[in-house]
Design a protein around this motif. Sequence first.
Motif, PDB file in Angstrom:
ATOM      1  N   UNK A   1       5.519  14.979  -1.850  1.00 16.45           N
ATOM      2  CA  UNK A   1       6.800  14.759  -1.165  1.00 16.45           C
ATOM      3  C   UNK A   1       6.541  13.849   0.035  1.00 16.45           C
ATOM      4  N   UNK A   2       7.004  12.621  -0.055  1.00 11.99           N
ATOM      5  CA  UNK A   2       6.759  11.635   1.004  1.00 11.99           C
ATOM      6  C   UNK A   2       7.633  11.955   2.217  1.00 11.99           C
ATOM      7  N   UNK A   3       7.023  12.080   3.400  1.00 13.20           N
ATOM      8  CA  UNK A   3       7.831  12.465   4.567  1.00 13.20           C
ATOM      9  C   UNK A   3       7.826  11.378   5.655  1.00 13.20           C
ATOM     10  N   UNK A   4       7.543  10.149   5.258  1.00 14.10           N
ATOM     11  CA  UNK A   4       7.657   9.040   6.213  1.00 14.10           C
ATOM     12  C   UNK A   4       6.500   8.993   7.200  1.00 14.10           C
ATOM     13  N   UNK A   5       6.768   8.416   8.374  1.00 15.47           N
ATOM     14  CA  UNK A   5       5.672   8.108   9.302  1.00 15.47           C
ATOM     15  C   UNK A   5       5.559   9.084  10.483  1.00 15.47           C
ATOM     16  N   UNK A   6       6.449  10.095  10.541  1.00 15.52           N
ATOM     17  CA  UNK A   6       6.422  10.953  11.737  1.00 15.52           C
ATOM     18  C   UNK A   6       5.086  11.697  11.849  1.00 15.52           C
ATOM     19  N   UNK A   7       4.675  12.330  10.751  1.00 13.71           N
ATOM     20  CA  UNK A   7       3.407  13.081  10.792  1.00 13.71           C
ATOM     21  C   UNK A   7       2.240  12.112  11.002  1.00 13.71           C
ATOM     22  N   UNK A   8       2.328  10.955  10.343  1.00 11.55           N
ATOM     23  CA  UNK A   8       1.268   9.953  10.464  1.00 11.55           C
ATOM     24  C   UNK A   8       1.154   9.438  11.895  1.00 11.55           C
ATOM     25  N   UNK A   9       2.296   9.276  12.559  1.00 12.98           N
ATOM     26  CA  UNK A   9       2.259   8.794  13.958  1.00 12.98           C
ATOM     27  C   UNK A   9       1.605   9.845  14.852  1.00 12.98           C
TER      28      UNK A   9
ATOM     29  N   UNK B   1       0.842  -1.208   0.000  1.00 16.95           N
ATOM     30  CA  UNK B   1       0.000   0.000   0.000  1.00 16.95           C
ATOM     31  C   UNK B   1       0.870   1.248   0.000  1.00 16.95           C
ATOM     32  N   UNK B   2       1.926   1.222   0.807  1.00 12.46           N
ATOM     33  CA  UNK B   2       2.828   2.383   0.882  1.00 12.46           C
ATOM     34  C   UNK B   2       3.464   2.654  -0.472  1.00 12.46           C
ATOM     35  N   UNK B   3       3.938   1.546  -1.078  1.00 10.28           N
ATOM     36  CA  UNK B   3       4.625   1.676  -2.376  1.00 10.28           C
ATOM     37  C   UNK B   3       3.671   2.281  -3.414  1.00 10.28           C
ATOM     38  N   UNK B   4       2.454   1.739  -3.478  1.00 11.89           N
ATOM     39  CA  UNK B   4       1.507   2.212  -4.503  1.00 11.89           C
ATOM     40  C   UNK B   4       1.145   3.673  -4.248  1.00 11.89           C
ATOM     41  N   UNK B   5       0.799   3.994  -2.990  1.00 12.89           N
ATOM     42  CA  UNK B   5       0.372   5.369  -2.693  1.00 12.89           C
ATOM     43  C   UNK B   5       1.512   6.348  -2.969  1.00 12.89           C
ATOM     44  N   UNK B   6       2.733   5.949  -2.563  1.00 15.49           N
ATOM     45  CA  UNK B   6       3.890   6.835  -2.792  1.00 15.49           C
ATOM     46  C   UNK B   6       4.074   7.103  -4.273  1.00 15.49           C
ATOM     47  N   UNK B   7       3.951   6.030  -5.062  1.00 21.63           N
ATOM     48  CA  UNK B   7       4.226   6.201  -6.484  1.00 21.63           C
ATOM     49  C   UNK B   7       3.147   7.074  -7.143  1.00 21.63           C
ATOM     50  N   UNK B   8       1.882   6.932  -6.729  1.00 18.31           N
ATOM     51  CA  UNK B   8       0.844   7.815  -7.290  1.00 18.31           C
ATOM     52  C   UNK B   8       1.113   9.255  -6.857  1.00 18.31           C
ATOM     53  N   UNK B   9       1.429   9.447  -5.581  1.00 17.07           N
ATOM     54  CA  UNK B   9       1.640  10.813  -5.066  1.00 17.07           C
ATOM     55  C   UNK B   9       2.784  11.501  -5.815  1.00 17.07           C
ATOM     56  N   UNK B  10       3.818  10.719  -6.109  1.00 13.33           N
ATOM     57  CA  UNK B  10       4.972  11.298  -6.809  1.00 13.33           C
ATOM     58  C   UNK B  10       4.547  11.905  -8.150  1.00 13.33           C
ATOM     59  N   UNK B  11       3.591  11.266  -8.809  1.00 17.65           N
ATOM     60  CA  UNK B  11       3.129  11.804 -10.109  1.00 17.65           C
ATOM     61  C   UNK B  11       2.495  13.186  -9.960  1.00 17.65           C
TER      62      UNK B  11
END
Length: 555
Positions: A365-373, A351-361
Motif C-alpha cells: 500500500x503506497x503511502x506517498x512521501x510523508x513517512x519517507x520524509x 523509479x517511483x513508478x517501477x517500485x510502486x508497481x512491483x510493490x502492488x503485486x
Amino acid sequence: MKRWNGWGDPATTYPLPDSVLAYLRDNLGDLTAFPDAAMEDVLRAVPKSRLLPHPLVGTDAKSRLLHARGQSLPDWLALRSGRIPVFPDGVAQPVSEQQVCELIAYAQQNGIRLIPYGGGTSVVGHINPPASEAPVLTVDMGRMDHLLELDESSRLARFEAGVSGPALESQLAIRGYTLGHYPQSHECSTLGGWIAARSSGQQSYYYGRIEELFAGGRLETPLGRLELSHFPASAAGPDLKEVVLGSEGRLGIITQAQVRVRPKPSAEAFCGVFFPSWELGMAAVKSIAQQEAPVSMLRLSDPIETQTTLLLSGKSWIRLADRGLRRIGYGQRRCLLVFGATGTAADVRRARRTAKSVCRQYRGLFVGTVVGRAWQKNRFRGPYLRNTLWEQGVAVDTLETALPWKNAEAAARELPLAIQQAMQPHNDRVLVISHLSHVYRDGASLYVTYLFRCRREPEELLARWQAMKRAASLTIQRCGGTISHQHGVGVDHAPYLPAEKGPLGIAAIRNLCATFDPQGIMNPGKLLVEDRSKGTGTFFGLQACTGDLPNRAEK
Ligand SMILES: Cc1cc2nc3c(=O)[nH]c(=O)nc-3n(C[C@H](O)[C@H](O)[C@H](O)COP(=O)(O)OP(=O)(O)OC[C@H]3O[C@@H](n4cnc5c(N)ncnc54)[C@H](O)[C@@H]3O)c2cc1C
C-alpha cells in the motif's frame, strides 16, 4: 565537539516520546538508569604515559581518554562505568603525509604499537588499545581533511583520508559534486575509516559501496609507501585496492584516497509502502532488486521495527493512520518499506513508478512521501536516541549480516529467537527489531537492533551482551551469512573470521600483515584472533565469545 561517553555532538538531543517509554517498559520491565562515572574521576585514573617524548605526540589525559574507545556496547559500558583498563599512551594528529611517516618511524624505532584512528565510530572494537607490554600511540587522522584534487573530466576526487563525511560532502558540494556515501555515522566517520572498515552507505544501492567508490590512493606502511594508481578497470593481476579495503589499520595508514564522484542529483524522494506481512515485503524488495528497479535505497522494517517507528514519530495523526491501516487488514504483522529515488526528476518519477508497481503485486500500500520524509529528517539523528535510551536505563546494540535470498527468511526468523533465548538464563527480556537494510540481486543485508535493560553492575550487563552477541554470531554463520556486511571485524568479530575465510584464507591475511608490517606494530589484535592471547580484551580484559565455532571451510 564530541560526547566523551556517548554518540555525537553534546548540543544535539533526541527526546523520547512518552508512548515509546511506556512501550519499552511493557516489553522490558522496570528501567533503572546506569550509574555513569564522572569525567573528572575517569581522567584521574589515566595512567602515566610510557612514550618517549616526540614533538607530534600529545600525552594529556583528556585526549587519551577521548581516543580510548569507540562505539560498541562494551565500549559504551567501559566509558560509562569509567572502568577502562587500557588507554593509548599518547595521541598524534598529523597534518601531512610526512608527519605520518615520521610517526611510523618513531613507532618502529621505539617498539610502539600504532592505531590509525578516523572518527572512532567503530562498533566492533577496532580502535581500542591492546593491553600490551609495548606503549600504544593512536594516530588521529582528523586534521588531514582536505580535497586535494578534483578531476571533473574523470569525475574523480582526491582527498586526504581523515576527512569526515560532512567535510567531504561540503567540499564537493561547492563544486556541484557528491560522493553520496552516507553511513548512519556520516557525521563523525571518515573516508579512511570507511575504506579500512569496508563501509556501506544508506544509498549504496545507487552510489555503490565504498569498494566501488574507492578508486586509488596511498598507504604509508612500516616498509614504505604503497601507491594505488587509478585505472578505470585493469586486468593487471590482483587488485591491491582490495587488500587495503577492510585492512582495519593492520597494514599501514591510508593518507590519501581517490574516490568516484558524481554531479549532485537534481531530484530525490523517499516514499513509504506498507505490506500486510514481512514475507510479502521481503518478496517485493527481492523483486525490486532482481528487476534492477532504479531506486537508490530500500529499508524494509519487520513488524516490531514498524511499530517502533510509528510510535517514535510521536505524531497524533500517525496514530489515526495506524488505526486506519489495521482496519483495512494491515494489522499486527504489517511492515513498512521506505525506498528512495535519486537522480533527475524523470529518474525519480521512473523509479517511483517501477517500485510502486512491483510493490502492488505483493499487496503493498503506497503511502506517498510523508513517512519517507520523516525517515530522511532523522536519518542521521537516529544514533542520538542511544544516548537518551541509555539515560532512561536501556542499552542498545546492533548487529548485521548479508546472506543469499534463499537463507534470508530463515535468518530473519532465527536471529531474533537466538538473541531472545540467550537472554533467558539471565531471567531478563530483550526487544529485538530488524530490517533489511541493503538489497542485492543475490541476497540482502539483515540489520538487527536489540534493546535490553541496563543493570547497575557493568559485569552483569556485559555478560548479557556477550551471551546475545555470541548466539547471534553463531546463528548468522549457521544460516550462511557473513559475520559482517558493513561494520567490519575489529575485535568482536575476529573469533568468527576463521569459519568464514578458512585456514588458508586466514593464513593469507596473516601473511599480508607480515609483509607490510613485519614487526607487528600496526593495530595489533584487530581482524585476526591470534593476538588476543596477548591480552586484547574489549572490556575489563575479558575475551569475547571464542570457542565452539563451526568451521564450514573444514567440513
Ligand atoms: C551510530 C553508528 C552508525 C553507523 N552506521 C554505519 C553504516 O550505516 N554503515 C557502515 O558501514 N558503518 C556504520 N557504522 C560503523 C562505522 O561508522 C564504520 O565502520 C566506519 O567506516 C568507521 O569509520 P571511522 O572513520 O569512524 O573509523 P574508526 O572507527 O576510527 O576506525 C575504524 C577502523 O579503520 C581504521 N582506520 C581508520 N582510519 C584509517 C586510515 N586513515 N588508515 C588506515 N586505517 C584507518 C582503524 O584503525 C580501525 O581499524 C556506524 C557506527 C555508528 C556508531
